[in-house]
Every structure is written in structure tokens, then in C-alpha cells.
Design an enzyme around this catalytic site. Structure first.
Site, mmCIF file in Angstrom:
data_model
loop_
_atom_site.group_PDB
_atom_site.id
_atom_site.type_symbol
_atom_site.label_atom_id
_atom_site.label_comp_id
_atom_site.label_asym_id
_atom_site.label_seq_id
_atom_site.Cartn_x
_atom_site.Cartn_y
_atom_site.Cartn_z
ATOM 1 N N SER A 196 0.848 -1.190 0.000
ATOM 2 C CA SER A 196 0.000 0.000 0.000
ATOM 3 C C SER A 196 0.886 1.244 0.000
ATOM 4 O O SER A 196 1.739 1.402 0.877
ATOM 5 C CB SER A 196 -0.887 -0.004 1.242
ATOM 6 O OG SER A 196 -1.623 1.186 1.299
ATOM 7 N N CYS A 204 -8.023 1.063 12.619
ATOM 8 C CA CYS A 204 -9.363 0.516 12.374
ATOM 9 C C CYS A 204 -10.066 0.199 13.681
ATOM 10 O O CYS A 204 -11.284 0.128 13.732
ATOM 11 C CB CYS A 204 -9.260 -0.751 11.535
ATOM 12 S SG CYS A 204 -8.052 -0.610 10.235
ATOM 13 N N THR A 249 -10.754 2.433 -14.658
ATOM 14 C CA THR A 249 -9.686 3.235 -15.249
ATOM 15 C C THR A 249 -8.548 3.389 -14.244
ATOM 16 O O THR A 249 -8.783 3.722 -13.081
ATOM 17 C CB THR A 249 -10.237 4.618 -15.658
ATOM 18 O OG1 THR A 249 -11.323 4.388 -16.548
ATOM 19 C CG2 THR A 249 -9.173 5.463 -16.327
HETATM 20 C C1 LIG Z 1 -2.595 -0.212 6.420
HETATM 21 C C2 LIG Z 1 -2.571 -1.698 6.307
HETATM 22 C C3 LIG Z 1 -3.435 -2.383 5.443
HETATM 23 C C4 LIG Z 1 -4.500 -1.671 4.653
HETATM 24 O O1 LIG Z 1 -3.979 -0.911 3.612
HETATM 25 P P1 LIG Z 1 -4.930 0.215 2.931
HETATM 26 O O2 LIG Z 1 -4.134 0.680 1.766
HETATM 27 O O3 LIG Z 1 -5.144 1.260 3.959
HETATM 28 O O4 LIG Z 1 -6.171 -0.498 2.509
HETATM 29 C C5 LIG Z 1 -3.321 -3.746 5.355
HETATM 30 N N1 LIG Z 1 -2.403 -4.421 6.080
HETATM 31 C C6 LIG Z 1 -1.560 -3.807 6.912
HETATM 32 C C7 LIG Z 1 -0.555 -4.603 7.674
HETATM 33 C C8 LIG Z 1 -1.618 -2.427 7.066
HETATM 34 O O5 LIG Z 1 -0.778 -1.824 7.918
#
Ligand SMILES: *Cc1c(COP(=O)(O)O)cnc(C)c1O
Length: 394
Positions: free
Chosen positions: A198, A323, A236
Site C-alpha cells: 500500500s 481501524c 480506469t
Molecule cells: C494499512 C494496512 C493495510 C491496509 O492498507 P490500505 O491501503 O489502507 O487499505 C493492510 N495491512 C496492513 C498490515 C496495514 O498496515
């Protein structure tokens, strides 16, 4: 403000911001369009895919762009599960301390008839490769274990786990969202079949990520529509964000040696300073740990009050996963490593970046020390601990 919440998200680097602009102002075409401005956008997409593949040690066609880590985790796990079904395999192995993007996907699959084994985690937050070997069965379709934990920063022996999976013919996925940009990743050398990234965790933009899937692994679509991403992820392509992500990942990977040195020193200074507070304990292994992660529990403290008072003092911190903050349930990660409920409630995660300075670390130590002392001075639980009516656990 002193920003110590980089495991939740990071500030974008200047060069990652600059990398987006030409794809919003000039090369804004749709990569599927046949005219020049579309084709230029398509070339940019190819370029970003090749650069990211090079950084991960794989081929460009093994990279799928997604909306982030959550989508990549969902697609990897669902794809591996459905591939397993075709061979009569309905068993998946994971751990209790995964990110919710993994755990909630596994819950969904369990309702569809898959059997899920969550491995026990040791108190130091590590999984042993032997545990994986012992848990694999004839009908195991997938092992999914995160590279580095987002709350307690522990780094798992990924290459060894991957090797065991390969010896037994089981697919191996790792959520490497926290590891990327901090640890060298080479999917071939580390025996990884699928991996999630990410961009916003390594100073890139939010809403964009990567799913690496070894060639031959047929992905299941989560989003139906056009034929983008070899028909496996419609919509897209977000070219500005993808170009920015490629830039951010290159920048982060180039700086791993220097940043590891700097961050490890800051991290250990912070841990040493905070462990001077009485009845405090470090969560997660002290050495198999991300260079930017600090996570402690303080007895007799309520995590939420700690965060609010720190915010008041200009310090951005977290009690664990972004979260779960906002809910009063203690962190599932801290419960998984065996912290009792009342201790898990008093947790504090400080996650650093190379933008932090030693002066900020000194200020953070002073602020946390002061706030913990204040909260204890007004806490009835702390009074009972001190006068012996309750027993100290840490
Ligand atoms: C932040 C995180 C995610 C989620 O990534 P997003 O791009 O925010 O959906 C998944 N796994 C871990 C370990 C993270 O730290």
C-alpha cells in the site's frame, strides 16, 4: 505537531507529490484510449509496473494495481481459496494477529465452507516456521502470514515459511504493507507467491496499492468491468497515484540502509526512555522488529485518555490499529500475544518515520511520562494497585 503515527499513514514525500502532477496536468489521458495522450498514459503505466516489479524482484506482468492494501489482501486470499476449491482444498492457515483486511476476508470464506486455522502467536509476537509445517494438511490451499505486524512491528521469518509452503505445494501470501520501504523484499528469493503493498505506508498517496501474484496464479476479480489489469481488476487506472507510488517505493527502497540506521537509534532511544516509566512493558520482540515501531502497555492506564492528552500536547499517537481506535475493544493483536484485557487497554503505539528528529523523541518521552503519571494520579484502579487491593501484572 510531532507525528508518530506512521503505521497508520505517512506524509507524502515531495518527490512523490511532484511525480503525480504531470499525469494530472498533461498526460491525463485514459490508458485505454487510442489517441496520443491516452497512449502516453499507457506508457507511463507500463513504466510504473516495470519499476515496481524490479524493486520486488518479479516480472511486470505479475503486478496488479489495486486501490490499496485492503483490496490486495482480499483479492489474494479469495483467489487462492477459489483455486484451492478446484483441487478439493478447503483449508487456509493464518495467524490471529493479521490485519482485519485478512481476518475479515477469512471470516467470509469460513462462512462459505472453508476451514481456517489461526496459528498461536508466541508472547514475543513471532510465528515459528515449524508451526506452519505442523499445521499444513493435504487439503491446505493457502498460508497467509503478514511480513511485519502493524501494531507491534514484529517481523516474521517469511523466507523460511515460504520455503516450507513450497516444499508442501501450498500457496503462500504475505501482507507486506508495513514491511515495504523498511525491509528489502525479493519475492523470488523469499519464496513469496503473492504479496500486498500500500503506497500510503511508504510516503506515497492513499488509495493505491499492489498485488503481486506469481505467474500462473489465476486471480479472481473482485471488481467486474473493463479489461484493465489483464482483465483482473476493472476500472480506469489511477495513473497519477500509480506514478507517485512507483516514485515513493524507489525512494524508500534506496534509503533502507540509511533509514534503518537512523530509525533504529531513534526507536531504541524512545523504548529505553519509556521503559523508565514504572509498570510499563514492551509489546513485541525487541530485535525482530520494524525499525520504526514502538508499542508499550502501561498498567492502570486507559489508552484512549492517553491518546487524547498526548494530542493536546501536540503528539499524534495511536493505541494500535487505526481501524480499532474508536471502538473500546482492546487490540486483537495484543490479546493474541497474551496480554490480559486490562493491560491491553493501556497500550500506546508510536511509529516513526525518517522525518522525525531526536529532539522530537526527547519531547515525546517527556510528554508520555508526564501524561501517564497524571492519569495514574486520578485513577481509582491505580490507587488499588498501589495500596495492594489489586495485584500488579506488569
Ligand atoms: C494499512 C494496512 C493495510 C491496509 O492498507 P490500505 O491501503 O489502507 O487499505 C493492510 N495491512 C496492513 C498490515 C496495514 O498496515
Amino acid at each position: 505537531m510531532i507525528y508518530l503515527d506512521n503505521a497508520a499513514t505517512t506524509k507524502m514525500s515531495t518527490s512523490a507529490i511532484e511525480a503525480m502532477i504531470p499525469y494530472m496536468e498533461q498526460t491525463y489521458g485514459n490508458p485505454s484510449s487510442l489517441h496520443r495522450i491516452g497512449q502516453e498514459a499507457n506508457e507511463a503505466l507500463t513504466n510504473a509496473r516495470e519499476r515496481i516489479a524490479r524493486l520486488l524482484g518479479c516480472e511486470a506482468r505479475e503486478i496488479t494495481f489495486t486501490s490499496g492494501g485492503s483490496e490486495a489482501d482480499n483479492q489474494a486470499i479469495v483467489s487462492a481459496a477459489y483455486l484451492g476449491t478446484k483441487k478439493g482444498k478447503k483449508h487456509i492457515i493464518s495467524t490471529a494477529f493479521e490485519h482485519h483486511a485478512v481476518l475479515h476476508t477469512l471470516n467470509k470464506l469460513e462462512k462459505e465452507g472453508f476451514e481456517i486455522t489461526l496459528l498461536d502467536v508466541h508472547e514475543n509476537g513471532l510465528i515459528l516456521p515449524e508451526q506452519v509445517a505442523d499445521a499444513i494438511r493435504e487439503d491446505t490451499a493457502l498460508v497467509t502470514i503478514m511480513y511485519a505486524n502493524n501494531e507491534i512491528g514484529t517481523i516474521q521469518p517469511i523466507a523460511e515459511i515460504g520455503q516450507i509452503c513450497h516444499e508442501k505445494g501450498v500457496l503462500f501470501h504475505t501482507d507486506a504493507v508495513q514491511a515495504a520501504g523498511h525491509i528489502e523484499i525479493d519475492v523470488k528469493e523469499q519464496n513469496i507467491d503473492m504479496l500486498s503493498l500500500s503506497a500510503h505506508k511508504f510516503h506515497g498517496p492513499k488509495g493505491v496499492g499492489v498485488l503481486y501474484a506469481k505467474k500462473g496464479i489465476l486471480l479472481t476479480n473482485l471488481i467486474e468491468g473493463g479489461a484493465q489489469e489483464r482483465g483482473k481488476r476493472a476500472g480506469t487506472e489511477n495513473i497519477p497515484a500509480i506514478m507517485s507510488m512507483a516514485d515513493a517505493l524507489e525512494e524508500a527502497c534506496a534509503q533502507i540502509p540509511a533509514h534503518t540506521k537512523k530509525l533504529t537509534a531513534l526507536r531504541d532511544k524512545l523504548i529505553d526512555g519509556l521503559l523508565k516509566i514504572p509498570h510499563a512493558v514492551l509489546n513485541g520482540d525487541a530485535t525482530h522488529r520494524l525499525p520504526n515501531n514502538v508499542n508499550l502497555c502501561f498498567e492502570g492506564i486507559e489508552g484512549e485518555s492517553l491518546l487524547l492528552l498526548l494530542d493536546h500536547k501536540g503528539i499524534c499517537a495511536s493505541s494500535g490499529s487505526a481501524c480499532t481506535s474508536g471502538s473500546l475493544d482492546p487490540s486483537h493483536v495484543l490479546l493474541a500475544i497474551g496480554r490480559p484485557h486490562e493491560i491491553a487497554h493501556g497500550s500506546l503505539r508510536l511509529s516513526l518515520s525518517a522525518y522525525n528528529t531526536e529532539e522530537e523523541i526527547d519531547k515525546a518521552i517527556a510528554a508520555v511520562t508526564e501524561v501517564v503519571a497524571y492519569l495514574r494520579s486520578i485513577s481509582p484502579v491505580w490507587r488499588d494497585l498501589e495500596n495492594g487491593k489489586l495485584e500488579h501484572v506488569i
